[in-house]
Design an enzyme around this catalytic site. Structure first.
Site, PDB file in Angstrom:
ATOM      1  CG  ASP A 141      -2.183   0.992   1.118  1.00 29.75           C
ATOM      2  OD1 ASP A 141      -2.780   1.285   2.095  1.00 29.75           O
ATOM      3  OD2 ASP A 141      -2.443   1.476  -0.213  1.00 29.75           O
ATOM      4  CE  LYS A 144      -1.100   3.423  -4.007  1.00 25.41           C
ATOM      5  NZ  LYS A 144      -0.984   2.605  -2.584  1.00 25.41           N
ATOM      6  CG  ASP A 169      -5.500  -0.290  -1.018  1.00 28.37           C
ATOM      7  OD1 ASP A 169      -5.150   0.656  -0.213  1.00 28.37           O
ATOM      8  OD2 ASP A 169      -6.609  -0.488  -1.504  1.00 28.37           O
ATOM      9  CG  ASN A 170      -4.582   2.053  -3.400  1.00 29.87           C
ATOM     10  OD1 ASN A 170      -3.733   2.124  -2.675  1.00 29.87           O
ATOM     11  ND2 ASN A 170      -5.895   2.666  -3.201  1.00 29.87           N
ATOM     12  CD  GLU A 199      -8.635   4.827   0.051  1.00 32.76           C
ATOM     13  OE1 GLU A 199      -8.955   3.638  -0.424  1.00 32.76           O
ATOM     14  OE2 GLU A 199      -7.362   5.216   0.085  1.00 32.76           O
TER      15      GLU A 199
HETATM   16  C1  LIG Z   1       9.990   4.589  -2.256  1.00 38.21           C
HETATM   17  C2  LIG Z   1       9.093   3.537  -2.034  1.00 38.21           C
HETATM   18  N1  LIG Z   1       9.413   2.742  -0.896  1.00 38.21           N
HETATM   19  C3  LIG Z   1       8.586   3.243   0.439  1.00 38.21           C
HETATM   20  N2  LIG Z   1       9.076   2.778   1.656  1.00 38.21           N
HETATM   21  C4  LIG Z   1       8.608   2.981   2.874  1.00 38.21           C
HETATM   22  N3  LIG Z   1       7.533   3.884   2.738  1.00 38.21           N
HETATM   23  C5  LIG Z   1       6.779   4.110   1.938  1.00 38.21           C
HETATM   24  C6  LIG Z   1       7.602   4.077   0.414  1.00 38.21           C
HETATM   25  N4  LIG Z   1       6.626   4.523  -0.499  1.00 38.21           N
HETATM   26  C7  LIG Z   1       5.857   5.272  -0.056  1.00 38.21           C
HETATM   27  N5  LIG Z   1       6.013   4.972   1.381  1.00 38.21           N
HETATM   28  C8  LIG Z   1       4.968   5.503   2.220  1.00 38.21           C
HETATM   29  O1  LIG Z   1       3.673   4.802   2.171  1.00 38.21           O
HETATM   30  C9  LIG Z   1       2.517   5.719   2.054  1.00 38.21           C
HETATM   31  C10 LIG Z   1       2.273   6.091   0.691  1.00 38.21           C
HETATM   32  C11 LIG Z   1       1.069   5.512   0.080  1.00 38.21           C
HETATM   33  C12 LIG Z   1       0.848   5.674  -1.401  1.00 38.21           C
HETATM   34  N6  LIG Z   1      -0.740   5.654  -1.394  1.00 38.21           N
HETATM   35  C13 LIG Z   1      -1.364   6.340  -2.146  1.00 38.21           C
HETATM   36  O2  LIG Z   1      -0.825   7.099  -2.936  1.00 38.21           O
HETATM   37  C14 LIG Z   1      -2.746   6.367  -2.363  1.00 38.21           C
HETATM   38  C15 LIG Z   1      -3.563   7.076  -3.053  1.00 38.21           C
HETATM   39  C16 LIG Z   1      -5.031   6.961  -3.025  1.00 38.21           C
HETATM   40  C17 LIG Z   1      -5.628   7.984  -3.967  1.00 38.21           C
HETATM   41  C18 LIG Z   1      -6.539   7.656  -4.611  1.00 38.21           C
HETATM   42  C19 LIG Z   1      -7.689   8.524  -5.456  1.00 38.21           C
HETATM   43  C20 LIG Z   1      -7.206   9.659  -5.363  1.00 38.21           C
HETATM   44  F1  LIG Z   1      -8.073  10.729  -6.089  1.00 38.21           F
HETATM   45  C21 LIG Z   1      -6.221  10.260  -4.568  1.00 38.21           C
HETATM   46  C22 LIG Z   1      -5.328   9.354  -3.815  1.00 38.21           C
HETATM   47  C23 LIG Z   1      -5.529   5.860  -2.600  1.00 38.21           C
HETATM   48  C24 LIG Z   1      -4.935   4.938  -1.622  1.00 38.21           C
HETATM   49  O3  LIG Z   1      -5.409   4.062  -0.979  1.00 38.21           O
HETATM   50  C25 LIG Z   1      -3.400   5.095  -1.679  1.00 38.21           C
HETATM   51  O4  LIG Z   1      -2.815   4.081  -0.863  1.00 38.21           O
HETATM   52  C26 LIG Z   1       3.001   6.949   2.721  1.00 38.21           C
HETATM   53  O5  LIG Z   1       2.958   6.725   4.152  1.00 38.21           O
HETATM   54  C27 LIG Z   1       4.655   6.898   2.161  1.00 38.21           C
HETATM   55  O6  LIG Z   1       5.612   7.565   3.175  1.00 38.21           O
HETATM   56 MG   LIG Z   2      -4.082   2.646  -0.340  1.00 39.73          MG
END
Ligand SMILES: CCNc1ncnc2c1ncn2[C@@H]1O[C@H](/C=C/CNC(=O)c2cc(-c3ccc(F)cc3)cc(O)c2O)[C@@H](O)[C@H]1O
Ligand SMILES: [Mg+2]
Length: 214
Positions: A141, A144, A169-170, A199
């Site tokens: 999650d 993406k 997810d997603n 969600e």
């Molecule tokens: C660099 C890759 N490695 C990573 N290692 C550790 N943590 C990571 C990493 N990437 C991202 N993260 C963390 O995970 C989280 C990121 C999640 C990204 N999720 C989304 O973009 C997302 C986005 C949507 C969404 C859906 C529709 C929309 F209009 C707008 C947003 C819905 C979701 O359920 C999502 O999960 C943050 O806490 C970030 O700091």
């Molecule tokens: Mg998600």
């Protein structure tokens, strides 16, 4: 605004949930994000699918990539059997700090290890640092475009075994096209799509469950 969205979510938990009661923490976040301000938690609709897959797998060792505020972390850990462990990876320190407090409020800190850092660096260290042989369950999650490379990394590090379940997810919104192509075309996975909705919204989204065949 003075506070961040994760901090406002934490406040909603502290105000509306009961300490040590994971269900009330989950409900408080869902209520806040549905009625006050949207946030990217897996949410209650997809959460029911997550719950059912978890109950089926009953993992001893689980991994979550992308903790954010800890909503799915709490959702997963509350269903783990005694002695089972969840490792969750988060590279944003501010998000990790909020997640730690939400996890503690739910009383699940003994089941959860929150590791701060990027998944790409941490996955290769799982065996040596946490004595993990392999994961029974992985919840993806995070960013993406990182689902596919991190899945390949988990394979290469020998962290998947025959029967390991990946739940992503997603896969529709925002979408994870490269990941879907990979798990659906690879002979090493048995994949299935669980249709749901994004969600706190009516937009379609869903979870992809992929069983590693070894
Ligand atoms: C660099 C890759 N490695 C990573 N290692 C550790 N943590 C990571 C990493 N990437 C991202 N993260 C963390 O995970 C989280 C990121 C999640 C990204 N999720 C989304 O973009 C997302 C986005 C949507 C969404 C859906 C529709 C929309 F209009 C707008 C947003 C819905 C979701 O359920 C999502 O999960 C943050 O806490 C970030 O700091
Ligand atoms: Mg998600």
């Amino acid at each position: 605004t003075r506070t961040s969205r994760p901090q406002r979510i934490l406040k909603a938990v502290q105000k509306n949930a009961t300490k040590g009661d994971p269900e009330s923490v989950i409900s408080a976040i869902d209520h806040y994000c549905r009625h006050k301000e949207w946030a990217m938690n897996v949410g209650d609709d997809k959460g029911l699918i997550l719950d059912s897959v978890l109950t089926e797998v009953n993992p001893s060792t689980a991994l979550e990539l992308g903790t954010y505020c800890g909503y799915s972390t709490v959702r997963i850990a509350r269903l783990l059997s005694p002695g089972s462990k969840l490792i969750t990876v988060e590279f944003n320190p501010a998000f990790a700090a909020v997640a730690r407090q939400i996890i503690a409020y739910a009383g699940l800190q003994d089941k959860i290890t929150l590791v701060e850092g990027p998944s790409g660096d941490l996955i290769p260290k799982m065996k040596e640092r946490f004595g993990i042989k392999s994961f029974d369950f992985v919840f993806l999650d995070h960013w993406k475009d990182r689902y596919e490379p991190d899945t390949k990394l988990l394979e290469d590090c020998g962290l998947l075994k025959k029967g390991t379940v990946l739940l992503a997810d997603n896969v529709i919104c925002p979408g994870t096209p490269e990941y879907l192509k990979y798990v659906r075309n690879s002979p090493r996975y048995e994949s299935r799509y669980y249709k749901s909705n994004l969600e706190y919204s009516k937009v379609e989204d869903g979870l992809e469950k992929s069983v590693f065949l070894g």
